[in-house]
Motif scaffolding. Structure first.
Motif, PDB file in Angstrom:
ATOM      1  N   ALA A 265      -1.171   2.318   9.574  1.00 26.77           N
ATOM      2  CA  ALA A 265      -0.600   0.976   9.670  1.00 26.77           C
ATOM      3  C   ALA A 265      -0.303   0.392   8.292  1.00 26.77           C
ATOM      4  N   VAL A 266      -1.202   0.645   7.326  1.00 27.80           N
ATOM      5  CA  VAL A 266      -0.999   0.094   5.988  1.00 27.80           C
ATOM      6  C   VAL A 266       0.235   0.716   5.342  1.00 27.80           C
ATOM      7  N   GLU A 267       0.415   2.033   5.529  1.00 27.69           N
ATOM      8  CA  GLU A 267       1.611   2.687   5.001  1.00 27.69           C
ATOM      9  C   GLU A 267       2.864   2.080   5.621  1.00 27.69           C
ATOM     10  N   THR A 268       2.805   1.784   6.906  1.00 28.80           N
ATOM     11  CA  THR A 268       3.957   1.172   7.581  1.00 28.80           C
ATOM     12  C   THR A 268       4.258  -0.202   7.000  1.00 28.80           C
ATOM     13  N   LEU A 269       3.218  -0.991   6.761  1.00 22.07           N
ATOM     14  CA  LEU A 269       3.411  -2.332   6.200  1.00 22.07           C
ATOM     15  C   LEU A 269       3.971  -2.272   4.784  1.00 22.07           C
ATOM     16  N   MET A 270       3.580  -1.245   4.028  1.00 26.74           N
ATOM     17  CA  MET A 270       4.018  -1.154   2.631  1.00 26.74           C
ATOM     18  C   MET A 270       5.360  -0.459   2.477  1.00 26.74           C
ATOM     19  N   ARG A 271       5.872   0.151   3.544  1.00 26.19           N
ATOM     20  CA  ARG A 271       7.107   0.921   3.439  1.00 26.19           C
ATOM     21  C   ARG A 271       8.282   0.121   2.868  1.00 26.19           C
TER      22      ARG A 271
ATOM     23  N   GLY B  87     -13.793   0.910   1.847  1.00 22.24           N
ATOM     24  CA  GLY B  87     -12.851   1.268   2.896  1.00 22.24           C
ATOM     25  C   GLY B  87     -11.428   0.901   2.525  1.00 22.24           C
ATOM     26  N   ALA B  88     -11.260  -0.286   1.932  1.00 18.40           N
ATOM     27  CA  ALA B  88      -9.923  -0.712   1.500  1.00 18.40           C
ATOM     28  C   ALA B  88      -9.359   0.240   0.462  1.00 18.40           C
ATOM     29  N   LEU B  89     -10.199   0.652  -0.480  1.00 22.02           N
ATOM     30  CA  LEU B  89      -9.744   1.596  -1.505  1.00 22.02           C
ATOM     31  C   LEU B  89      -9.387   2.943  -0.889  1.00 22.02           C
ATOM     32  N   ALA B  90     -10.206   3.390   0.054  1.00 26.50           N
ATOM     33  CA  ALA B  90      -9.924   4.668   0.714  1.00 26.50           C
ATOM     34  C   ALA B  90      -8.623   4.618   1.502  1.00 26.50           C
ATOM     35  N   ILE B  91      -8.312   3.465   2.061  1.00 28.88           N
ATOM     36  CA  ILE B  91      -7.072   3.310   2.814  1.00 28.88           C
ATOM     37  C   ILE B  91      -5.855   3.443   1.899  1.00 28.88           C
ATOM     38  N   LEU B  92      -5.937   2.860   0.699  1.00 25.42           N
ATOM     39  CA  LEU B  92      -4.768   2.763  -0.170  1.00 25.42           C
ATOM     40  C   LEU B  92      -4.674   3.870  -1.214  1.00 25.42           C
ATOM     41  N   MET B  93      -5.744   4.621  -1.435  1.00 21.12           N
ATOM     42  CA  MET B  93      -5.675   5.714  -2.412  1.00 21.12           C
ATOM     43  C   MET B  93      -4.596   6.742  -2.071  1.00 21.12           C
ATOM     44  N   PRO B  94      -4.478   7.183  -0.812  1.00 17.16           N
ATOM     45  CA  PRO B  94      -3.397   8.132  -0.510  1.00 17.16           C
ATOM     46  C   PRO B  94      -2.010   7.572  -0.812  1.00 17.16           C
ATOM     47  N   VAL B  95      -1.823   6.268  -0.589  1.00 20.91           N
ATOM     48  CA  VAL B  95      -0.541   5.646  -0.903  1.00 20.91           C
ATOM     49  C   VAL B  95      -0.279   5.730  -2.397  1.00 20.91           C
TER      50      VAL B  95
END
Length: 591
Positions: free
Chosen positions: A75-81, A112-120
Motif C-alpha cells: 500500500a505504501v508503494e502505491t501511495l508513493m507511486r 516497522g515504518a523503516l522496514a516498510i520504506l527501506m525497500p522503496v
C-alpha cells in the motif's frame, strides 16, 4: 547503602558491562541478569516472569506484526507511486523519504515504518544511481524522531507512560507526547534534509545471501482481463507499473499467435502475456495491472495456508522432459507452476506447453502443508528460503484500514493500546492477510525477550530503594542549577546511556530515578519523564542502541563512526529544542 542495594547496583553494572562487551547476544544477557537477580534475592521469584505478561511486550510484538502486514501489502508503494517520477536527485529524495518515514513512524512502530520504506529507498537508489548510504541513515533517524510524537511510535514512550502510571495512577495518553515531539521532529526534518551531506561518500552496502542469489530472468504467464485498467493501453504503460523490474517479453493473442511487442503496442482484453523479471517486480506488475496469473487461485479443496517456493528441477525429476499440463501438477501434487527461469535461454512459449529441463528454476504455489511432499514427489530441490510472496493475493488496503481502526479506538479511549494492537494483529491473521508463520517471523523475538527480562531487573533498583539513592546523587550533581539545567542533564544522561543500555532498558532504569529527582527538587515529575522519553528515543550516536540504526548498517555500508558524523549535531539540536518545549508544555512547577 544496604546489601540489597549493592547487589542490585552490582547486577545492573554487570549487565551494562556485558552489553558493552558485546560478545553475548543482548537477549541472553538480559535473561542471565534476570536469573542472577532471582538467585541474589533482589528479584522475587514470584514476580520473576512478570515482564513477559507486561502490556509493553504485547504492544511491541503486535506493532511489529501489523507493520509487517502493511509492508507486505504494497500500500505504501502505491501511495508513493505518483512521487517516484520526480525523485531524481539525492537533494529531493532525502527530504521526501525522511518526511514519509517520519509521518509513518508517528502512527506505527518506528522500526516497522523503516522496514516498510527501506525497500522503496533501495529500489529508488538502484534506479537512479543514488548511494543507498545517503538515504538509509537519514531515514533511520527520521523514524526515531517520528516515533516520539505519539505513544505507540516508540517503546520508550510506552514504558514512560507505564512509569507515570505507577507513580501517579494515570499514564500518558496517546497524544500527550505530540506537542513536544512535533517540534523536535520538525527541526530534525530540516536538519536531515540538508545534513545528509555530512555522511561519507562511497559507502557500499553489504551484499546479502538473497542478493547473491538473485534470479532476474523468471518468466511468468498472465492474462489481461477485460476489467483491467490496462486494457487499451500500451505495453510501455503496463511495464511502467513494474518500476522497470519486469517487462512484457511476448504477447499471445487468439490462443496461438505470438508477438514480440514494441513499447507502443496496444494491449487487448484476454491477451496472454509472458512477463520477464524477478519475483518482486513480477508480483508488483501483476497486482497493479490486475492481471490474472496462470495457475493463480485456490485449488478445489485447498483451504489451508498458501506457500510459494523456489526450486531446481533435478535430472531425476518427472518434470524433466515433460510439460506441466502432461503431469497435471495441480490435480496430482496440489501445486501450480507460476514462473520458470532457464539460464542462458529466453522462454517464448506459454508455460503450460513448456517442456521443463534439468536445471530449470521454478516457482511453485500450493497449500503449505502439501508443498514439502510435492517437492519430494517431483524431485525438485528447494532453494535457500527467502521472502517471496509472488502468487499470493495482495489485499493492499486492509492492513492500513485495520491499523487506522486500532488507532481510532485508542485515541477515543475505547480500548487500551495493548488490547487495540493485539486485536488488530488477530484480525489481520483472521483475514489471512498473512500466515501464522509470517507473523511469527515478523516479531523481533530478541527485542521482546530483552524487554520482558529487564523489566523485573530494573524494578529491583526501585524495590531496594536504589532509585532514591541515585536520585540523591543526581540531586547533588544538579544542586545550584536552575530547573532547566536539571531537566537538560536528565535528557543528556538518558541520551548517553541509550546506545549502551538499549532505549527500553534506559527508560526502565532512568525513568524512576528522574521522577524521584523531580520530587526531591520539589518539581513536577512529568517534564522529567518526558525528558527521559525523548533522550532514550533519540539514539543517533551508534548502530547498537536502537534496532532501526542496526537495520540500516549493512545495506548502507556504514561503519560505527559514521553515525556520530550525522548523529552528534542532531543530538545537540534535539536537546536545544526539546528542553524548552518540554518546559513550555509541561511546567516545571510542583505537580
Amino acid at each position: 547503602m544496604t546489601l540489597d542495594q549493592a547487589l542490585a547496583f552490582g547486577l545492573l553494572a554487570a549487565t551494562i558491562g556485558l552489553f558493552l562487551w558485546g560478545r553475548l547476544p543482548y537477549d541472553l544477557v538480559a535473561l542471565g541478569a534476570l536469573l542472577a537477580g532471582v538467585v541474589l534475592g533482589v528479584v522475587p521469584a514470584a514476580s520473576a516472569f512478570s515482564g513477559f505478561s507486561d502490556d509493553v511486550v504485547v504492544i511491541v510484538g503486535a506493532a511489529l506484526v501489523i507493520s509487517h502486514a502493511v509492508a507486505r501489502s504494497g500500500a505504501v508503494e502505491t501511495l508513493m507511486r505518483p512521487l517516484t517520477p520526480y525523485l531524481r536527485g539525492t537533494a529531493v529524495q532525502v527530504p521526501v523519504l525522511v518526511g514519509v518515514t517520519m509521518l509513518l513512524s508517528m502512527v506505527t512502530k518506528n522500526v516497522g515504518a523503516l522496514a516498510i520504506l527501506m525497500p522503496v529507498a533501495l529500489q529508488l537508489a538502484r534506479r537512479t544511481g543514488t548511494p543507498a548510504s545517503a538515504l538509509l541513515m537519514p531515514m533511520s533517524f527520521a523514524s526515531l524522531l517520528g516515533g516520539i510524537v505519539t505513544l505507540v511510535g516508540t517503546s520508550p514512550n510506552i514504558i514512560v507512560a507505564r512509569v507515570r502510571q505507577e507513580l501517579t495512577g494515570q499514564p500518558f495518553g496517546l497524544f500527550d507526547y505530540t506537542p513536544v515531539g512535533l517540534g523536535i521532529a520538525l527541526v530534525g526534518f530540516v536538519f536531515l534534509s540538508l545534513g545528509w551531506r555530512l555522511l561519507p561518500t562511497g559507502r557500499r552496502g553489504t551484499p546479502s545471501l538473497e542478493a547473491a542469489f538473485n534470479i532476474e530472468n523468471y518468466t511468468a504467464e498472465a492474462r489481461l482481463p477485460a476489467g483491467s485498467p490496462l486494457a487499451g493501453k500500451t505495453v510501455a504503460a503496463l511495464e511502467a507499473l513494474g518500476d522497470g523490474e519486469a517487462r512484457v517479453a511476448v504477447v499471445v493473442r487468439e490462443r496461438f499467435r505470438r508477438f514480440v511487442p514494441r513499447p507502443d503496442w496496444v494491449l487487448r482484453p484476454d491477451d496472454v502475456l509472458l512477463l520477464r523479471g524477478e519475483p518482486e517486480g513480477l508480483e508488483r506488475l501483476v497486482a497493479r495491472a490486475q492481471l490474472v496469473l496462470a495457475g493463480d487461485g485456490q485449488a478445489p479443496g485447498q483451504a489451508g495456508e498458501i506457500s510459494v517456493v523456489e526450486g531446481v528441477v533435478t535430472a531425476e525429476s518427472p518434470l524433466a522432459g515433460h510439460t506441466p499440463g502432461q503431469l497435471s501438477l495441480q490435480g496430482r501434487h496440489g501445486v501450480t507452476l507460476l514462473a520458470v527461469s532457464r539460464a542462458g535461454h529466453s522462454i517464448q512459449q506459454r508455460l503450460s506447453g513448456l517442456r521443463l529441463r534439468p536445471g530449470d528454476v521454478i516457482v511453485l504455489r500450493g497449500e503449505a502443508a502439501a508443498v514439502p511432499e510435492a517437492l519430494a514427489g517431483l524431485r525438485v530441490l528447494p532453494l535457500a528460503e527467502r521472502a517471496i510472496a509472488f502468487g499470493h493475493s495482495r489485499r493492499s488496503w486492509l492492513p492500513l484500514l485495520v491499523l487506522a481502526a486500532a488507532m481510532a479506538l485508542v485515541a477515543t479511549h475505547v480500548l487500551p493500546v495493548a488490547v487495540a494492537f493485539f486485536g488488530a494483529a488477530v484480525v489481520l491473521l483472521l483475514l489471512r492477510v498473512m500466515t501464522m508463520q509470517e507473523a511469527y517471523e515478523a516479531v523481533e523475538w530478541p527485542v521482546l525477550i530483552l524487554l520482558a527480562a529487564l523489566i523485573p531487573v530494573s524494578e529491583a533498583i526501585q524495590r531496594t530503594g536504589g532509585t532514591d539513592l541515585l536520585a540523591t546523587g543526581l540531586q547533588h550533581l544538579v544542586s545550584g542549577l536552575p530547573p532547566l539545567g536539571a531537566l537538560t542533564i536528565t535528557m543528556v544522561v538518558a541520551m548517553l546511556l541509550t546506545p549502551f543500555l538499549n532505549n527500553a532498558a534506559t527508560v526502565l532504569v532512568v525513568g524512576p530515578i528522574a521522577a524521584a529527582l523531580a520530587q526531591r527538587l520539589g518539581l513536577n515529575p512529568d517534564p522529567f519523564l518526558m525528558a527521559v522519553a525523548v533522550g532514550a528515543a533519540c539514539d543517533f550516536l551508534t548502530p547498537i542502541g536502537h534496532q532501526c540504526n542496526t537495520l540500516v548498517m549493512g545495506p548502507g555500508g556504514y561503519r560505527f563512526g559514521d553515525y556520530a558524523r550525522l548523529g552528534l549535531p542532531l543530538s545537540v539540536l534535539v536537546v536545544l529544542t526539546g528542553v524548552p518545549l518540554i518546559a513550555w508544555f509541561w511546567p516545571l512547577g510542583p505537580g
